[in-house]
Design a protein around this motif. Structure first.
Motif, PDB file in Angstrom:
ATOM      1  N   CYS A  11     -52.013 -25.768  29.800  1.00  0.00           N
ATOM      2  CA  CYS A  11     -51.438 -26.428  30.985  1.00  0.00           C
ATOM      3  C   CYS A  11     -51.141 -25.398  32.077  1.00  0.00           C
ATOM      4  N   CYS A  27     -48.836 -26.414  35.421  1.00  0.00           N
ATOM      5  CA  CYS A  27     -48.968 -27.805  35.853  1.00  0.00           C
ATOM      6  C   CYS A  27     -47.584 -28.322  36.234  1.00  0.00           C
ATOM      7  N   HIS A  29     -46.431 -31.051  35.749  1.00  0.00           N
ATOM      8  CA  HIS A  29     -45.914 -31.955  34.720  1.00  0.00           C
ATOM      9  C   HIS A  29     -45.469 -31.213  33.452  1.00  0.00           C
ATOM     10  N   CYS A  36     -45.673 -31.628  27.851  1.00  0.00           N
ATOM     11  CA  CYS A  36     -46.171 -32.472  28.942  1.00  0.00           C
ATOM     12  C   CYS A  36     -45.196 -33.617  29.192  1.00  0.00           C
ATOM     13  N   ILE A  38     -45.710 -36.167  30.984  1.00  0.00           N
ATOM     14  CA  ILE A  38     -46.376 -37.469  31.144  1.00  0.00           C
ATOM     15  C   ILE A  38     -47.286 -37.749  29.945  1.00  0.00           C
ATOM     16  N   PHE A  39     -47.008 -37.107  28.821  1.00  0.00           N
ATOM     17  CA  PHE A  39     -47.816 -37.319  27.609  1.00  0.00           C
ATOM     18  C   PHE A  39     -47.813 -38.813  27.260  1.00  0.00           C
ATOM     19  N   GLN A  41     -48.902 -41.218  28.974  1.00  0.00           N
ATOM     20  CA  GLN A  41     -48.840 -42.120  30.126  1.00  0.00           C
ATOM     21  C   GLN A  41     -50.197 -42.145  30.837  1.00  0.00           C
ATOM     22  N   ARG A  44     -51.676 -39.270  32.968  1.00  0.00           N
ATOM     23  CA  ARG A  44     -52.115 -38.001  32.367  1.00  0.00           C
ATOM     24  C   ARG A  44     -53.643 -37.937  32.460  1.00  0.00           C
ATOM     25  N   CYS A  48     -56.997 -33.689  30.017  1.00  0.00           N
ATOM     26  CA  CYS A  48     -55.897 -33.229  29.162  1.00  0.00           C
ATOM     27  C   CYS A  48     -55.961 -33.909  27.791  1.00  0.00           C
TER      28      CYS A  48
END
Ligand code: SF4
Ligand code: SF4
Length: 77
Positions: A11, A27, A29, A36, A38-39, A41, A44, A48
């Protein structure tokens, strides 16, 4: 191999165009625990989700992963 949670090298090292993220920058995020935010979601990026931990890239430590990923980024840019 299983991802070393809290590593975050993948990342940081690569550029990610869909996030407008330059190589070598964290990143936006990636949270303070190097996880992460926004894992799982939909926002993402697919790139990734598609990246899987593997021994030859992630190595035996977070520092090795970062070094390998920086080298890969340079080779593929
Ligand atoms: S570089 Fe590998 S070990 Fe580190 S966070 Fe990414 S997938 Fe996990
Ligand atoms: S969106 Fe999440 S998995 Fe993708 S680079 Fe950013 S922190 Fe890492």
């Amino acid at each position: 191999m299983e991802c070393r949670l809290g590593c975050g090298a993948c990342c940081i090292a690569p550029s990610i165009s869909s996030l407008n993220k330059p190589a070598g920058e964290r990143c936006r995020h990636l949270n303070a625990d190097n996880l992460c935010a926004i894992f799982g979601q939909p926002e993402r990026p697919k790139v990734c989700a598609d990246f899987k931990a593997c021994a030859w890239v992630c190595g035996s430590s977070n520092a090795v992963a970062l070094t390998n990923l920086i080298e890969l980024e340079q080779l593929t840019s």
